[in-house]
Design a protein around this motif. Structure first.
Motif, PDB file in Angstrom:
ATOM      1  N   PRO A   1       0.817  -1.229   0.000  1.00  0.00           N
ATOM      2  CA  PRO A   1       0.000   0.000   0.000  1.00  0.00           C
ATOM      3  C   PRO A   1       0.845   1.270   0.000  1.00  0.00           C
ATOM      4  O   PRO A   1       0.448   2.280  -0.604  1.00  0.00           O
ATOM      5  CB  PRO A   1      -0.824  -0.134   1.275  1.00  0.00           C
ATOM      6  N   GLU A   2       1.998   1.223   0.630  1.00  0.00           N
ATOM      7  CA  GLU A   2       2.858   2.416   0.671  1.00  0.00           C
ATOM      8  C   GLU A   2       3.526   2.719  -0.669  1.00  0.00           C
ATOM      9  O   GLU A   2       4.189   3.747  -0.805  1.00  0.00           O
ATOM     10  CB  GLU A   2       3.918   2.296   1.768  1.00  0.00           C
ATOM     11  N   ASP A   3       3.363   1.849  -1.652  1.00  0.00           N
ATOM     12  CA  ASP A   3       3.833   2.141  -3.008  1.00  0.00           C
ATOM     13  C   ASP A   3       2.842   3.008  -3.780  1.00  0.00           C
ATOM     14  O   ASP A   3       3.140   3.449  -4.899  1.00  0.00           O
ATOM     15  CB  ASP A   3       4.069   0.844  -3.792  1.00  0.00           C
ATOM     16  N   THR A   4       1.687   3.246  -3.203  1.00  0.00           N
ATOM     17  CA  THR A   4       0.685   4.080  -3.860  1.00  0.00           C
ATOM     18  C   THR A   4       1.224   5.487  -4.081  1.00  0.00           C
ATOM     19  O   THR A   4       1.680   6.140  -3.145  1.00  0.00           O
ATOM     20  CB  THR A   4      -0.597   4.142  -3.011  1.00  0.00           C
ATOM     21  N   ALA A   5       1.192   5.920  -5.345  1.00  0.00           N
ATOM     22  CA  ALA A   5       1.750   7.222  -5.704  1.00  0.00           C
ATOM     23  C   ALA A   5       1.507   7.460  -7.190  1.00  0.00           C
ATOM     24  O   ALA A   5       1.091   6.553  -7.927  1.00  0.00           O
ATOM     25  CB  ALA A   5       3.255   7.267  -5.432  1.00  0.00           C
ATOM     26  N   ILE A   6       1.788   8.673  -7.614  1.00  0.00           N
ATOM     27  CA  ILE A   6       1.922   8.948  -9.038  1.00  0.00           C
ATOM     28  C   ILE A   6       3.374   8.666  -9.412  1.00  0.00           C
ATOM     29  O   ILE A   6       4.288   9.166  -8.748  1.00  0.00           O
ATOM     30  CB  ILE A   6       1.551  10.399  -9.383  1.00  0.00           C
ATOM     31  N   TYR A   7       3.560   7.888 -10.451  1.00  0.00           N
ATOM     32  CA  TYR A   7       4.896   7.510 -10.898  1.00  0.00           C
ATOM     33  C   TYR A   7       5.250   8.310 -12.153  1.00  0.00           C
ATOM     34  O   TYR A   7       4.478   8.343 -13.122  1.00  0.00           O
ATOM     35  CB  TYR A   7       4.959   6.011 -11.185  1.00  0.00           C
ATOM     36  N   TYR A   8       6.415   8.927 -12.106  1.00  0.00           N
ATOM     37  CA  TYR A   8       6.883   9.766 -13.192  1.00  0.00           C
ATOM     38  C   TYR A   8       8.142   9.182 -13.826  1.00  0.00           C
ATOM     39  O   TYR A   8       9.054   8.753 -13.119  1.00  0.00           O
ATOM     40  CB  TYR A   8       7.221  11.164 -12.684  1.00  0.00           C
ATOM     41  N   CYS A   9       8.178   9.230 -15.136  1.00  0.00           N
ATOM     42  CA  CYS A   9       9.369   8.891 -15.897  1.00  0.00           C
ATOM     43  C   CYS A   9      10.148  10.180 -16.144  1.00  0.00           C
ATOM     44  O   CYS A   9       9.539  11.239 -16.386  1.00  0.00           O
ATOM     45  CB  CYS A   9       8.938   8.260 -17.214  1.00  0.00           C
ATOM     46  N   ALA A  10      11.474  10.090 -16.112  1.00  0.00           N
ATOM     47  CA  ALA A  10      12.314  11.262 -16.322  1.00  0.00           C
ATOM     48  C   ALA A  10      13.508  10.893 -17.175  1.00  0.00           C
ATOM     49  O   ALA A  10      13.960   9.740 -17.161  1.00  0.00           O
ATOM     50  CB  ALA A  10      12.772  11.823 -14.980  1.00  0.00           C
ATOM     51  N   ALA A  11      14.032  11.887 -17.887  1.00  0.00           N
ATOM     52  CA  ALA A  11      15.195  11.670 -18.746  1.00  0.00           C
ATOM     53  C   ALA A  11      16.186  12.813 -18.564  1.00  0.00           C
ATOM     54  O   ALA A  11      15.798  13.957 -18.306  1.00  0.00           O
ATOM     55  CB  ALA A  11      14.763  11.589 -20.212  1.00  0.00           C
ATOM     56  N   ARG A  12      17.459  12.482 -18.711  1.00  0.00           N
ATOM     57  CA  ARG A  12      18.478  13.512 -18.684  1.00  0.00           C
ATOM     58  C   ARG A  12      19.499  13.208 -19.768  1.00  0.00           C
ATOM     59  O   ARG A  12      19.836  12.032 -20.013  1.00  0.00           O
ATOM     60  CB  ARG A  12      19.158  13.606 -17.324  1.00  0.00           C
ATOM     61  N   SER A  13      20.000  14.254 -20.396  1.00  0.00           N
ATOM     62  CA  SER A  13      21.006  14.095 -21.432  1.00  0.00           C
ATOM     63  C   SER A  13      22.350  13.941 -20.764  1.00  0.00           C
ATOM     64  O   SER A  13      22.929  14.920 -20.287  1.00  0.00           O
ATOM     65  CB  SER A  13      20.998  15.313 -22.368  1.00  0.00           C
ATOM     66  N   GLY A  14      22.828  12.740 -20.690  1.00  0.00           N
ATOM     67  CA  GLY A  14      24.078  12.460 -20.005  1.00  0.00           C
ATOM     68  C   GLY A  14      24.096  11.016 -19.562  1.00  0.00           C
ATOM     69  O   GLY A  14      23.063  10.351 -19.535  1.00  0.00           O
ATOM     70  N   PRO A  15      25.268  10.537 -19.187  1.00  0.00           N
ATOM     71  CA  PRO A  15      25.413   9.104 -18.944  1.00  0.00           C
ATOM     72  C   PRO A  15      24.975   8.609 -17.571  1.00  0.00           C
ATOM     73  O   PRO A  15      24.692   7.414 -17.413  1.00  0.00           O
ATOM     74  CB  PRO A  15      26.915   8.889 -19.112  1.00  0.00           C
ATOM     75  N   THR A  16      24.888   9.472 -16.592  1.00  0.00           N
ATOM     76  CA  THR A  16      24.779   9.020 -15.213  1.00  0.00           C
ATOM     77  C   THR A  16      23.333   8.881 -14.743  1.00  0.00           C
ATOM     78  O   THR A  16      22.520   9.765 -14.947  1.00  0.00           O
ATOM     79  CB  THR A  16      25.519   9.987 -14.271  1.00  0.00           C
ATOM     80  N   ALA A  17      23.065   7.783 -14.072  1.00  0.00           N
ATOM     81  CA  ALA A  17      21.730   7.523 -13.540  1.00  0.00           C
ATOM     82  C   ALA A  17      21.624   8.113 -12.136  1.00  0.00           C
ATOM     83  O   ALA A  17      21.706   7.408 -11.136  1.00  0.00           O
ATOM     84  CB  ALA A  17      21.475   6.027 -13.521  1.00  0.00           C
ATOM     85  N   TYR A  18      21.418   9.417 -12.071  1.00  0.00           N
ATOM     86  CA  TYR A  18      21.334  10.091 -10.788  1.00  0.00           C
ATOM     87  C   TYR A  18      20.070   9.700 -10.030  1.00  0.00           C
ATOM     88  O   TYR A  18      19.039   9.385 -10.625  1.00  0.00           O
ATOM     89  CB  TYR A  18      21.348  11.612 -10.981  1.00  0.00           C
ATOM     90  N   THR A  19      20.165   9.794  -8.718  1.00  0.00           N
ATOM     91  CA  THR A  19      19.011   9.536  -7.869  1.00  0.00           C
ATOM     92  C   THR A  19      18.274  10.827  -7.500  1.00  0.00           C
ATOM     93  O   THR A  19      17.207  10.777  -6.916  1.00  0.00           O
ATOM     94  CB  THR A  19      19.433   8.808  -6.586  1.00  0.00           C
ATOM     95  N   ASP A  20      18.841  11.962  -7.810  1.00  0.00           N
ATOM     96  CA  ASP A  20      18.288  13.270  -7.477  1.00  0.00           C
ATOM     97  C   ASP A  20      17.395  13.743  -8.609  1.00  0.00           C
ATOM     98  O   ASP A  20      17.857  13.925  -9.742  1.00  0.00           O
ATOM     99  CB  ASP A  20      19.429  14.255  -7.264  1.00  0.00           C
ATOM    100  N   TRP A  21      16.108  13.983  -8.324  1.00  0.00           N
ATOM    101  CA  TRP A  21      15.170  14.353  -9.379  1.00  0.00           C
ATOM    102  C   TRP A  21      15.566  15.661 -10.064  1.00  0.00           C
ATOM    103  O   TRP A  21      15.260  15.864 -11.240  1.00  0.00           O
ATOM    104  CB  TRP A  21      13.746  14.453  -8.835  1.00  0.00           C
ATOM    105  N   ALA A  22      16.261  16.530  -9.345  1.00  0.00           N
ATOM    106  CA  ALA A  22      16.626  17.827  -9.907  1.00  0.00           C
ATOM    107  C   ALA A  22      17.647  17.714 -11.036  1.00  0.00           C
ATOM    108  O   ALA A  22      17.867  18.675 -11.780  1.00  0.00           O
ATOM    109  CB  ALA A  22      17.162  18.738  -8.810  1.00  0.00           C
ATOM    110  N   ARG A  23      18.247  16.552 -11.183  1.00  0.00           N
ATOM    111  CA  ARG A  23      19.237  16.336 -12.236  1.00  0.00           C
ATOM    112  C   ARG A  23      18.602  16.020 -13.579  1.00  0.00           C
ATOM    113  O   ARG A  23      19.291  15.956 -14.586  1.00  0.00           O
ATOM    114  CB  ARG A  23      20.135  15.168 -11.842  1.00  0.00           C
ATOM    115  N   TYR A  24      17.307  15.798 -13.590  1.00  0.00           N
ATOM    116  CA  TYR A  24      16.636  15.357 -14.803  1.00  0.00           C
ATOM    117  C   TYR A  24      15.999  16.529 -15.537  1.00  0.00           C
ATOM    118  O   TYR A  24      15.436  17.440 -14.915  1.00  0.00           O
ATOM    119  CB  TYR A  24      15.613  14.268 -14.464  1.00  0.00           C
TER     120      TYR A  24
END
Length: 123
Positions: A87-110
């Protein structure tokens, strides 16, 4: 202009599974790192998973071992397979992309975001 369109959300019982898809267009998909984030009501945006150019992968602690991110370069699509949903997985899920190689965990990087897809897990 990169466009991201999510699909696959819905209502599922606890313990069930869903697979989210994010179709990308308008950019060189293979040159983007891709991420999935989620936001529950009244909470901030939380990192779920990300995948780099070279398929290096990061997961958030709350989803590790239950969620799997993958990408299909032929289809310009990234997936989030979600198993053992809670139940705690309930949320709106967003896909994000960034031009660059690194899979950052910080949403502000996208740089680019989809419109989001609702996932609701009932107990």
């Amino acid at each position: 202009q990169v466009q991201l369109v999510e699909s696959g959300g819905g209502l599922v019982q606890a313990g069930g599974s869903l697979r989210l898809s994010c179709a990308a267009s308008g950019g060189a998909f293979s040159r983007y790192a891709m991420g999935w984030f989620r936001q529950a009501p009244g909470k901030g945006r939380e990192f779920a998973a990300a995948i780099s150019w070279s398929n290096n992968i990061n997961y958030g602690d709350s989803v590790k071992g239950r969620f799997t991110i993958s990408r299909d370069r032929a289809k310009d699509t990234v997936y989030l397979q979600m198993n053992s949903l809670k139940p705690e997985d309930t949320a709106i899920y967003y896909c994000a992309a960034r031009s660059g190689p690194t899979a950052y965990t910080d949403w502000a990087r996208y740089d680019y975001w989809g419109q989001g897809t609702q996932v609701t897990v009932s107990s």
